[in-house]
Design a protein around this motif. Structure first.
Motif, PDB file in Angstrom:
ATOM      1  N   TYR A 102      -9.946  -1.300   8.085  1.00 40.83           N
ATOM      2  CA  TYR A 102     -10.857  -1.941   7.148  1.00 40.83           C
ATOM      3  C   TYR A 102     -10.744  -3.461   7.232  1.00 40.83           C
ATOM      4  O   TYR A 102     -11.217  -4.165   6.355  1.00 40.83           O
ATOM      5  CB  TYR A 102     -10.545  -1.496   5.717  1.00 40.83           C
ATOM      6  CG  TYR A 102     -10.661  -0.009   5.498  1.00 40.83           C
ATOM      7  CD1 TYR A 102     -11.727   0.703   6.032  1.00 40.83           C
ATOM      8  CD2 TYR A 102      -9.713   0.677   4.757  1.00 40.83           C
ATOM      9  CE1 TYR A 102     -11.847   2.064   5.829  1.00 40.83           C
ATOM     10  CE2 TYR A 102      -9.825   2.041   4.544  1.00 40.83           C
ATOM     11  CZ  TYR A 102     -10.893   2.730   5.080  1.00 40.83           C
ATOM     12  OH  TYR A 102     -11.017   4.076   4.885  1.00 40.83           O
ATOM     13  N   LEU A 103     -10.075  -3.960   8.245  1.00 41.26           N
ATOM     14  CA  LEU A 103      -9.831  -5.389   8.352  1.00 41.26           C
ATOM     15  C   LEU A 103     -11.016  -6.057   9.037  1.00 41.26           C
ATOM     16  O   LEU A 103     -11.155  -6.018  10.255  1.00 41.26           O
ATOM     17  CB  LEU A 103      -8.539  -5.650   9.128  1.00 41.26           C
ATOM     18  CG  LEU A 103      -7.274  -5.041   8.502  1.00 41.26           C
ATOM     19  CD1 LEU A 103      -6.072  -5.330   9.379  1.00 41.26           C
ATOM     20  CD2 LEU A 103      -7.057  -5.577   7.091  1.00 41.26           C
ATOM     21  N   GLU A 108     -13.697  -9.652   8.809  1.00 41.39           N
ATOM     22  CA  GLU A 108     -13.937 -10.988   8.285  1.00 41.39           C
ATOM     23  C   GLU A 108     -15.420 -11.136   8.005  1.00 41.39           C
ATOM     24  O   GLU A 108     -16.248 -10.398   8.548  1.00 41.39           O
ATOM     25  CB  GLU A 108     -13.474 -12.048   9.290  1.00 41.39           C
ATOM     26  CG  GLU A 108     -11.966 -12.063   9.521  1.00 41.39           C
ATOM     27  CD  GLU A 108     -11.552 -13.154  10.490  1.00 41.39           C
ATOM     28  OE1 GLU A 108     -12.447 -13.888  10.951  1.00 41.39           O
ATOM     29  OE2 GLU A 108     -10.353 -13.274  10.766  1.00 41.39           O
ATOM     30  N   ILE A 146     -16.227  -7.523   1.693  1.00 41.82           N
ATOM     31  CA  ILE A 146     -14.837  -7.894   1.985  1.00 41.82           C
ATOM     32  C   ILE A 146     -13.937  -7.539   0.805  1.00 41.82           C
ATOM     33  O   ILE A 146     -12.840  -6.988   0.966  1.00 41.82           O
ATOM     34  CB  ILE A 146     -14.736  -9.396   2.313  1.00 41.82           C
ATOM     35  CG1 ILE A 146     -15.328  -9.687   3.690  1.00 41.82           C
ATOM     36  CG2 ILE A 146     -13.289  -9.863   2.259  1.00 41.82           C
ATOM     37  CD1 ILE A 146     -14.522  -9.176   4.845  1.00 41.82           C
ATOM     38  N   ILE A 147     -14.394  -7.848  -0.401  1.00 42.52           N
ATOM     39  CA  ILE A 147     -13.607  -7.550  -1.606  1.00 42.52           C
ATOM     40  C   ILE A 147     -13.406  -6.041  -1.742  1.00 42.52           C
ATOM     41  O   ILE A 147     -12.305  -5.558  -2.030  1.00 42.52           O
ATOM     42  CB  ILE A 147     -14.313  -8.124  -2.848  1.00 42.52           C
ATOM     43  CG1 ILE A 147     -14.338  -9.650  -2.765  1.00 42.52           C
ATOM     44  CG2 ILE A 147     -13.642  -7.664  -4.126  1.00 42.52           C
ATOM     45  CD1 ILE A 147     -15.214 -10.306  -3.801  1.00 42.52           C
ATOM     46  N   ASN A 185     -10.932  -4.830   0.909  1.00 38.70           N
ATOM     47  CA  ASN A 185      -9.547  -5.198   0.600  1.00 38.70           C
ATOM     48  C   ASN A 185      -8.954  -4.264  -0.445  1.00 38.70           C
ATOM     49  O   ASN A 185      -7.794  -3.850  -0.351  1.00 38.70           O
ATOM     50  CB  ASN A 185      -9.489  -6.651   0.111  1.00 38.70           C
ATOM     51  CG  ASN A 185      -9.780  -7.643   1.219  1.00 38.70           C
ATOM     52  OD1 ASN A 185      -9.639  -7.314   2.400  1.00 38.70           O
ATOM     53  ND2 ASN A 185     -10.199  -8.846   0.860  1.00 38.70           N
ATOM     54  N   THR A 216      -8.375  -0.869   1.220  1.00 34.82           N
ATOM     55  CA  THR A 216      -7.232  -0.873   2.129  1.00 34.82           C
ATOM     56  C   THR A 216      -5.930  -0.623   1.380  1.00 34.82           C
ATOM     57  O   THR A 216      -5.035   0.074   1.871  1.00 34.82           O
ATOM     58  CB  THR A 216      -7.151  -2.221   2.875  1.00 34.82           C
ATOM     59  OG1 THR A 216      -8.365  -2.421   3.595  1.00 34.82           O
ATOM     60  CG2 THR A 216      -5.989  -2.236   3.844  1.00 34.82           C
ATOM     61  N   SER A 217      -5.822  -1.154   0.172  1.00 37.04           N
ATOM     62  CA  SER A 217      -4.582  -0.991  -0.602  1.00 37.04           C
ATOM     63  C   SER A 217      -4.451   0.399  -1.209  1.00 37.04           C
ATOM     64  O   SER A 217      -3.368   0.802  -1.637  1.00 37.04           O
ATOM     65  CB  SER A 217      -4.535  -2.039  -1.720  1.00 37.04           C
ATOM     66  OG  SER A 217      -5.617  -1.841  -2.617  1.00 37.04           O
TER      67      SER A 217
END
Length: 790
Positions: free
Chosen positions: A45-46, A48, A294-295, A298, A301-302
């Motif tokens: 999920y990384l 930019e 992106i938010i 992120n 991903t956690s």
């Protein structure tokens, strides 16, 4: 030799062993599961901002995320919406008026008034000058000596101070702001004008009414003009100058109060929270990543856990396996076009499925690399329109049947839908495009049909793309996108026809398939093998041409492929090139080679021509159907002439009937059955004396009855109705062929004479019946077939 046998053994295994089918099912299942499912359990999920998504990402569960930037932006917007607080001092003009009265009263006290005459006695200027400093101090402005002298001349008259107060009061009541440029930035939003002494507030929208410092000085002269009219010029200028110097802003920005209110407004704004629901599409393949995504990524991903890849692929594999198994059992297992050479056909279908799935998978990542500003840029959402997947069904339809192509289209559409974002529009487009393309190619007999079918498919695809674009558009279709998708769909249709044309000859070679186009090419008698037959075995060549004409007419009469039957008949006797002079139609010198060899050897020579024919067909790459016809056109029939001859020499106990039978197999298709009948009829009718229509009809009926009674047509699905139509077509062709030999007389027929003291014979002996052999039950045959061909 051993290597050739090994290759033949492997080929036989793949063509006949049942385990090959299960092996292909398992292989396709594993290949598809590997192809359709991602390679890693931990999805990356990384991204930019500005990146292009490599695959679809969905939320595995419900969760909330805070958008800090959005929250800050909302708070900033709330603060910006707060109107700036300005303080208004309504007492300023009164304060200035008091100062003016106080200042003017100081020098005025030095003047005395005589009670009797009421005349004012002026002090000296030097005396008045003693009050200048205090005068300036009270007013708060410097006064020059000259200006002070003018006031002295006019005795510091109250009229002067009154005019100054009137001008200042008029201007300050309107309002003077310290920085009007800063104030005007709030134009449109307005300000809050708070009165200092009462703390009352009001919103002022028209900010242009207030005077700035420079504007207020200008207004002193404008307002003072009517008041100072008729006054000494120097005194008038002095009054204006004093007013301009004494003016101060009575409207000032209250920064502390404004910031306090902005902070209070920002504190009322709650954090921006997004609820991501399970299954929600966070990011689509090919989509550009923005700040909001992106938010979300992120936060995801956690929270996400690594997925068990093997377990997931196992589930996909089971679904694919069951889908393939159901379609195979329900539609393909006993299908007529599949059942013959079952394993080979299943392998062909499997490889075609793998090929076009691979094309779809390879094409997917390419779409994201095409610049979006190109006229026909391809996004992942429209990629399926341009990939020529319909070529798979079109190719399958060429070599098998349309119904098989429909089954192929269904399974290909299901799997490609998974590759292309799992959207219903993808499934509908690929399925309908594939079926339509297969339908337009199924009667292909010329190379140009590929282009014609491609153009038709392009038009169909374009219309279908427009329909799906209108259906899926929210809230209304984008004309530019719609036109682009229409163009892509049309390109996909044309490309499908071109790819089908390119694949066809390759598949013909690899799988020994024969298409209608190939049959048309082979129907040209200028083929090398046919030229050899014409030169080396002219009798056989002539026999093959007549048999082909008989077979084509019969095939058309019962509704099977006349072209295929005709071409198979052309080549059915090419094996006679091995020993052409051992076949009576090629003996022009009156010598019969069989007279010098034993009957068993003669039978072996005749039997050998089918084996040699298969070898020639393989050498000249004539295709499997022609090889089958060569091998089967005599079935397991008995070479009766040499069998009877051997019995006369060795007796019944010394002769094995199996040595005088063709090895077969019996005809497996109706086309081969027709070639067998035409071969026997043509060979026998060549020796018929005085071939009147009645004698031709009787002989045809007798020959067909004999073949039917011998069981040679048991496996080719020719019905009695078919045999009747075949006989009828044979009678018509043969009557026209031999009309020049017909004699219209009533002379009784004489027994057939022998050449060289021996009966005539051909290699088509199953049609002849020796006098001293047990005859078929003619009563039974005639009861069933006595009106054959009438």
């Amino acid at each position: 030799m051993k290597q050739g046998k090994s290759i033949q053994a492997v080929s036989t295994f793949f063509q006949s062993h049942p385990s090959v089918i299960w092996g292909m099912l398992v292989f396709i299942t594993m290949f598809s599961a590997f192809l359709l499912y991602p390679h890693s359990g931990k999805i990356s999920y990384l991204y930019e901002q500005g990146d292009i998504a490599e695959r679809d990402i969905k939320a595995p569960r419900d969760f909330f995320i805070e958008d800090r930037e959005a929250t800050q932006e909302n708070r900033h917007k709330a603060g910006n919406n707060i109107q700036i607080v300005y303080d208004y001092d309504p007492a300023l003009h009164q304060q200035l008026s008091d100062k003016i009265d106080q200042a003017f009263s100081i020098p005025r006290k030095l003047y005395t008034i005589d009670p009797l005459t009421t005349e004012t006695t002026s002090p000296s200027f030097e005396t008045i000058m003693t009050t200048k400093d205090k005068f300036e101090s009270i007013l708060g402005i410097p006064i020059g000596k000259g200006a002070f002298n003018i006031l002295y001349k006019y005795n510091f008259d109250t009229e002067i101070s009154d005019k100054i107060k009137i001008i200042l009061t008029e201007i300050l009541k309107n309002g003077v702001v310290a920085n009007k440029d800063l104030l005007l930035k709030e134009d449109g939003k307005g300000i809050i004008l708070r009165t200092i002494d009462s703390s009352s507030e009001k919103v002022v929208d028209n900010l242009k009414i207030f005077y700035g410092p420079d504007q207020s000085k200008t207004m002193v002269r404008i307002i003072g003009d009517p008041l100072l009219k008729g006054i000494n010029y120097n005194l008038s200028n002095l009054i204006v100058d004093i007013c301009q110097q004494m003016l101060r802003p009575n409207i000032t920005m209250n920064r502390n109060e404004t910031e306090k209110r902005i902070k209070a407004a920002e504190d009322t704004i709650k954090p921006v929270l997004y609820k991501i629901k399970q299954g929600e599409m966070i990011l689509r393949e090919g989509e550009r990543v923005d700040e909001i995504k992106i938010i979300k990524l992120n936060a995801l991903t956690s929270q996400i856990k690594e997925k068990n890849v093997m377990l997931a692929r196992g589930g996909v594999a089971i679904v694919i396996f069951l889908s393939l198994l159901v379609i195979y059992i329900v539609s393909l297992r006993h299908h007529q076009s599949i059942e013959k050479y079952h394993n080979k056909n299943i392998i062909f279908l499997s490889l075609m499925l793998i090929l076009f799935l691979s094309i779809a998978r390879i094409a997917a990542p390419i779409a994201g690399k095409v610049p979006l500003d190109m006229p026909l840029s391809i996004t992942v959402e429209s990629l399926y329109l341009v990939v020529p997947l319909a070529a798979g069904a079109m190719t399958v339809c060429l070599f098998l049947e349309f119904q098989v192509a429909m089954c192929f289209s269904l399974i290909l559409s299901l799997m490609c839908t998974i590759i292309f974002a799992s959207k219903m529009e993808v499934f509908i487009f690929i399925l309908m495009s594939s079926i339509t393309g297969a339908y337009w190619i199924k009667e292909c007999r010329e190379r140009k049909i590929f282009i014609t079918a491609g153009l038709k498919l392009a038009l169909f695809n374009a219309v279908l793309a427009i329909a799906l674009g209108i259906y899926s558009a929210q809230p209304q279709p984008d004309i530019t996108v719609l036109l682009k998708n229409t163009a892509l769909a049309a390109i996909g249709g044309i490309t499908a026809g071109i790819i089908t044309a390119g694949l066809t000859p390759v598949i013909e070679i690899v799988f020994s398939y024969t298409t209608e186009i190939k049959y048309l090419e082979l129907s040209n008698l200028d083929q090398p093998i046919m030229r050899r037959l014409m030169i080396e075995a002219p009798g056989t060549y002539n026999h093959s041409v007549i048999v082909a004409n008989l077979a084509e007419a019969a095939a058309s009469a019962i509704g099977v492929s006349g072209l295929k039957t005709k071409v198979c008949a052309f080549y059915h006797d090419i094996g006679k090139l091995d020993k052409p002079l051992y076949f009576i139609e090629n003996q022009s010198d009156g010598k019969n080679r069989h007279d010098k060899i034993s009957p068993s050897m003669s039978a072996l020579v005749l039997i050998q021509h089918t084996k040699k024919g298969v070898e020639y067909a393989r050498e000249y790459k004539l295709g499997q159907d022609i090889m089958d016809t060569i091998q089967q056109h005599h079935g397991t029939s008995l070479i009766r002439y040499f069998y009877n001859k051997s019995i006369k020499i060795h007796g019944e106990d010394g002769v094995k009937e199996s040595d005088f039978r063709y090895p077969g197999p019996k005809p497996q298709t109706r086309e081969t059955g027709i070639v067998m009948l035409a071969d026997v009829v043509e060979a026998a009718l060549r020796t018929l004396e005085r071939p009147t229509p009645a004698r031709i009809q009787g002989r045809v009926q007798e020959l067909i009855n004999a073949i039917f009674a011998d069981g040679q047509l048991e496996e080719c699905e020719l019905t009695l109705k078919d045999l009747h139509q075949i006989a009828k077509s044979f009678n018509k062709i043969l009557t026209g062929l031999y009309h020049h030999r017909i004699e219209y007389d009533n002379k009784p027929q004489e027994p057939k004479k022998e050449k060289n003291g021996k009966p005539e014979h051909t290699d088509s002996e199953p049609a002849k019946v020796a006098k001293d052999q047990p005859q078929p039950d003619k009563t039974k045959n005639q009861a069933n077939l006595k009106r054959l061909g009438i």
